[in-house]
Motif scaffolding. Structure first.
Motif, PDB file in Angstrom:
ATOM      1  N   LEU A   1      27.818  71.473  12.266  1.00 37.05           N
ATOM      2  CA  LEU A   1      26.445  70.976  12.234  1.00 37.05           C
ATOM      3  C   LEU A   1      25.492  71.892  12.995  1.00 37.05           C
ATOM      4  N   LEU A   2      25.932  72.386  14.158  1.00 34.39           N
ATOM      5  CA  LEU A   2      25.048  73.170  15.009  1.00 34.39           C
ATOM      6  C   LEU A   2      25.006  74.651  14.652  1.00 34.39           C
ATOM      7  N   GLU A   3      26.056  75.140  13.971  1.00 36.27           N
ATOM      8  CA  GLU A   3      26.154  76.576  13.741  1.00 36.27           C
ATOM      9  C   GLU A   3      26.012  76.983  12.274  1.00 36.27           C
ATOM     10  N   TYR A   4      25.539  76.089  11.422  1.00 38.88           N
ATOM     11  CA  TYR A   4      25.474  76.420   9.999  1.00 38.88           C
ATOM     12  C   TYR A   4      24.534  77.593   9.720  1.00 38.88           C
ATOM     13  N   ARG A   5      23.563  77.831  10.621  1.00 41.01           N
ATOM     14  CA  ARG A   5      22.643  78.960  10.422  1.00 41.01           C
ATOM     15  C   ARG A   5      23.243  80.282  10.876  1.00 41.01           C
ATOM     16  N   ARG A   6      24.326  80.207  11.627  1.00 34.59           N
ATOM     17  CA  ARG A   6      24.937  81.426  12.167  1.00 34.59           C
ATOM     18  C   ARG A   6      26.396  81.468  11.695  1.00 34.59           C
ATOM     19  N   GLN A   7      26.596  81.979  10.511  1.00 32.17           N
ATOM     20  CA  GLN A   7      27.918  81.911   9.891  1.00 32.17           C
ATOM     21  C   GLN A   7      28.987  82.631  10.718  1.00 32.17           C
ATOM     22  N   ALA A   8      28.636  83.790  11.262  1.00 33.14           N
ATOM     23  CA  ALA A   8      29.623  84.551  12.030  1.00 33.14           C
ATOM     24  C   ALA A   8      30.017  83.798  13.296  1.00 33.14           C
ATOM     25  N   HIS A   9      29.040  83.230  13.999  1.00 29.20           N
ATOM     26  CA  HIS A   9      29.346  82.459  15.194  1.00 29.20           C
ATOM     27  C   HIS A   9      30.154  81.214  14.845  1.00 29.20           C
ATOM     28  N   MET A  10      29.804  80.567  13.752  1.00 34.05           N
ATOM     29  CA  MET A  10      30.529  79.375  13.342  1.00 34.05           C
ATOM     30  C   MET A  10      31.999  79.686  13.096  1.00 34.05           C
ATOM     31  N   THR A  11      32.258  80.769  12.370  1.00 35.68           N
ATOM     32  CA  THR A  11      33.642  81.154  12.095  1.00 35.68           C
ATOM     33  C   THR A  11      34.391  81.459  13.386  1.00 35.68           C
ATOM     34  N   ALA A  12      33.750  82.181  14.309  1.00 34.56           N
ATOM     35  CA  ALA A  12      34.397  82.546  15.569  1.00 34.56           C
ATOM     36  C   ALA A  12      34.753  81.310  16.385  1.00 34.56           C
ATOM     37  N   TRP A  13      33.817  80.381  16.510  1.00 35.91           N
ATOM     38  CA  TRP A  13      34.090  79.200  17.321  1.00 35.91           C
ATOM     39  C   TRP A  13      35.101  78.270  16.646  1.00 35.91           C
ATOM     40  N   LEU A  14      35.054  78.153  15.340  1.00 38.71           N
ATOM     41  CA  LEU A  14      36.066  77.341  14.650  1.00 38.71           C
ATOM     42  C   LEU A  14      37.456  77.926  14.851  1.00 38.71           C
ATOM     43  N   PHE A  15      37.551  79.250  14.810  1.00 38.53           N
ATOM     44  CA  PHE A  15      38.833  79.917  15.033  1.00 38.53           C
ATOM     45  C   PHE A  15      39.356  79.596  16.440  1.00 38.53           C
ATOM     46  N   ILE A  16      38.474  79.647  17.432  1.00 35.76           N
ATOM     47  CA  ILE A  16      38.882  79.367  18.807  1.00 35.76           C
ATOM     48  C   ILE A  16      39.291  77.905  18.970  1.00 35.76           C
ATOM     49  N   VAL A  17      38.539  77.003  18.344  1.00 33.14           N
ATOM     50  CA  VAL A  17      38.866  75.579  18.450  1.00 33.14           C
ATOM     51  C   VAL A  17      40.180  75.265  17.752  1.00 33.14           C
ATOM     52  N   LEU A  18      40.436  75.928  16.633  1.00 34.53           N
ATOM     53  CA  LEU A  18      41.708  75.709  15.953  1.00 34.53           C
ATOM     54  C   LEU A  18      42.886  76.197  16.785  1.00 34.53           C
ATOM     55  N   LEU A  19      42.682  77.310  17.499  1.00 33.33           N
ATOM     56  CA  LEU A  19      43.748  77.843  18.353  1.00 33.33           C
ATOM     57  C   LEU A  19      43.909  77.034  19.634  1.00 33.33           C
ATOM     58  N   CYS A  20      42.781  76.599  20.207  1.00 33.23           N
ATOM     59  CA  CYS A  20      42.803  75.881  21.494  1.00 33.23           C
ATOM     60  C   CYS A  20      41.951  74.624  21.379  1.00 33.23           C
ATOM     61  N   PRO A  21      42.465  73.588  20.739  1.00 36.96           N
ATOM     62  CA  PRO A  21      41.678  72.367  20.577  1.00 36.96           C
ATOM     63  C   PRO A  21      41.204  71.822  21.916  1.00 36.96           C
ATOM     64  N   PHE A  22      39.992  71.303  21.927  1.00 38.80           N
ATOM     65  CA  PHE A  22      39.357  70.669  23.069  1.00 38.80           C
ATOM     66  C   PHE A  22      38.964  71.671  24.158  1.00 38.80           C
ATOM     67  N   LEU A  23      39.872  72.520  24.592  1.00 36.14           N
ATOM     68  CA  LEU A  23      39.493  73.558  25.544  1.00 36.14           C
ATOM     69  C   LEU A  23      38.487  74.517  24.908  1.00 36.14           C
ATOM     70  N   GLY A  24      38.764  74.892  23.645  1.00 31.41           N
ATOM     71  CA  GLY A  24      37.846  75.763  22.930  1.00 31.41           C
ATOM     72  C   GLY A  24      36.490  75.113  22.740  1.00 31.41           C
ATOM     73  N   PHE A  25      36.492  73.811  22.452  1.00 35.08           N
ATOM     74  CA  PHE A  25      35.222  73.115  22.267  1.00 35.08           C
ATOM     75  C   PHE A  25      34.468  73.002  23.585  1.00 35.08           C
ATOM     76  N   ALA A  26      35.195  72.801  24.685  1.00 34.12           N
ATOM     77  CA  ALA A  26      34.545  72.744  25.997  1.00 34.12           C
ATOM     78  C   ALA A  26      33.856  74.071  26.306  1.00 34.12           C
ATOM     79  N   ALA A  27      34.534  75.185  25.958  1.00 35.93           N
ATOM     80  CA  ALA A  27      33.920  76.506  26.167  1.00 35.93           C
ATOM     81  C   ALA A  27      32.670  76.652  25.316  1.00 35.93           C
ATOM     82  N   TYR A  28      32.746  76.169  24.077  1.00 35.12           N
ATOM     83  CA  TYR A  28      31.578  76.239  23.198  1.00 35.12           C
ATOM     84  C   TYR A  28      30.420  75.424  23.764  1.00 35.12           C
TER      85      TYR A  28
END
Length: 478
Positions: free
Chosen positions: A22-49
């Protein structure tokens, strides 16, 4: 009970992905990067985001910084908004005229004429020039740096600053909390005891205020409001080639005299107010009548960069300039993780027959960033961009040259961090003598570089390709 907890965790897991979408739809590259991090490190990755990467944080951060506006400077002079007027020589070429109109509207600062610009191509020349200017200071010295080290170079600066502060010169120093993380209290204490002021822009503890990601990457020196410096060189030994891993350090810095220094001063004042809360009640002593004016040539536009997507002037300026190129685009950068618009502008220019040359490091101060840089090379090479890897040492120059029309020198790399997360600065230069000097330096750097071959690069080991692919995904966050 276990099933209920698993259901809650699953819903929370889905929600964190939904929030990023929802928040990163305008920034496709950032969205992909953060989704990758969240998939690898659930919850911790989202906290960093949530702490460092969300657009909400960037909007709030950008709101904290505002450009100070002062009507009166010097003896009755005014800082005027640009009225769109350009020199007669510019009117002779319609494309240059249109570009200047665009550039003046993108920057909050007008086109300044009559400036004197000196190009400095290494740390020794830069430090000598800055020290000489500081020793001549009569009223104030302002320093705004990403990195200040308490090594032999830092001590050299400190001695001069202490001497001038004791003689009554106003000394103000800003340093970034991450870039100058290892700057010890002794440096600051000695300066303050001499009567100088020093403050940390966004301390490392800023993670608690969700500011850790937003760094002041500017390098500004202003002496008496008449002489200014900007470019890629911080205060440290590595800039004179004393880092044993990197060796020779190639960089580009500028010395400015003229009304463009007013704009550097306004940037410093804004950074100072943001850091200390101090408002400049009487700016006139800091913006004196310029005595180095030359009515011909010396055209400069200062372009500041601040965090965020909505008001990203540096990207727009570079894309506008690259799109206007008809014969050549020469660029040198230590970190090449381009915004999609920058990457497209370079590829389109190369395919249209423009001579596009890019110098990147052969060795880097960050192996991860170098992998991310190399992950963009296949697209560049296939489009016809000539890419060179610097071999004499580490190249840290941030230079772009467009035809014989303009050159850009500043603190911003051609990477996403500089474009979207840092406080940065560019000087757009239109003086042909200065552009020629920068071109000569660029051609000398080419002599010290090895041209990349597309076929040979495609044959690199699979292990490296995989590492580059992973770093390409997360590269917008580096």
């Amino acid at each position: 009970m276990m099933a209920a907890w698993l259901t809650v965790l699953f819903i929370a897991y889905i929600l964190q992905i939904a929030v990023i979408l929802l928040l990163e739809y305008r920034r496709q590259a950032h969205m992909t990067a953060w989704l990758f991090i969240v998939l690898l490190c659930p919850f911790l990755g989202f906290a960093a985001y949530w702490l460092a990467g969300s657009p909400y944080v960037k909007r709030r951060e950008r709101g904290r910084w505002r450009l100070e506006r002062y009507e009166h400077v010097g003896e009755g002079r005014k800082i005027k908004d640009s009225d769109g007027e350009i020199s007669t020589s510019c009117k002779e070429e319609a494309y240059r005229q249109r570009l200047l109109h665009v550039l003046e509207r993108l920057s909050p600062f007008p086109l300044r004429t009559g400036n004197r610009c000196r190009v400095l191509t290494d740390g020794e020349a830069t430090f000598d020039a800055i020290e000489a200017a500081m020793k001549r200071a009569r009223h104030h010295i302002h320093l705004d740096y990403y990195t200040i080290r308490h090594d032999r170079v830092g001590k050299r600066f400190l001695r001069t600053l202490i001497d001038k502060a004791r003689k009554g010169v106003e000394v103000r120093v800003l340093y970034d909390g991450i870039g100058s993380m290892h700057l010890d209290r002794q440096f600051i204490g000695e300066l303050k005891r001499a009567g100088g002021q020093a403050h940390c822009f966004s301390p490392a503890a800023g993670v608690l205020r969700r500011r850790l990601n937003y760094r002041n990457h500017r390098k500004i020196v202003i002496v008496d409001g008449a002489t200014g410096f900007l470019g890629g060189i911080n205060i440290g030994e590595e800039y004179i080639g004393l880092d044993p891993k990197l060796g020779f350090w190639r960089d580009t810095h500028l010395q400015l005299k003229g009304e463009a220094v007013y704009d550097l001063q306004r940037l410093f004042m804004s950074d100072w107010r943001m850091t200390t809360g101090e408002v400049w009640r009487d700016p006139a002593p800091y913006m004196p009548e310029q005595t180095h004016q030359d009515e011909t040539g010396g055209e400069v536009i200062i372009v500041p960069g601040t965090p965020g997507m909505e008001d990203q002037k540096i990207v727009e300026v570079l894309v506008a300039a690259m799109s206007a190129a008809t014969t050549r685009i020469y660029a040198a950068t230590p970190y090449f993780i381009p915004d999609p618009a920058i990457a497209s502008a370079l590829r389109i220019a190369a395919r249209s027959g423009v001579d596009v040359r890019l110098i990147i490091p052969g060795i880097s101060d960050s192996k991860l960033v170098l992998l991310a840089t190399l992950s963009h090379m296949t697209d560049m090479l296939e489009a016809g961009v000539k890419v060179y890897r610097y071999g004499k040492g580490f190249i840290h120059s941030k230079v772009v040259i467009i035809d014989e029309m303009l050159a850009s020198v500043g603190t911003a790399n051609l990477d996403m961090r500089s474009f979207y997360s840092n406080y940065e600065l560019l000087a757009l230069l239109f003086d042909k003598a200065v552009i020629s000097r920068l071109e000569n330096d660029f051609m000398q750097d080419l002599q010290e570089s090895a041209k990349m071959d597309a076929e040979a690069f495609s044959a690199r080991p699979m292990k490296q390709k995989l590492a580059e692919a992973v770093m390409h995904i997360v590269s917008p966050l580096l």
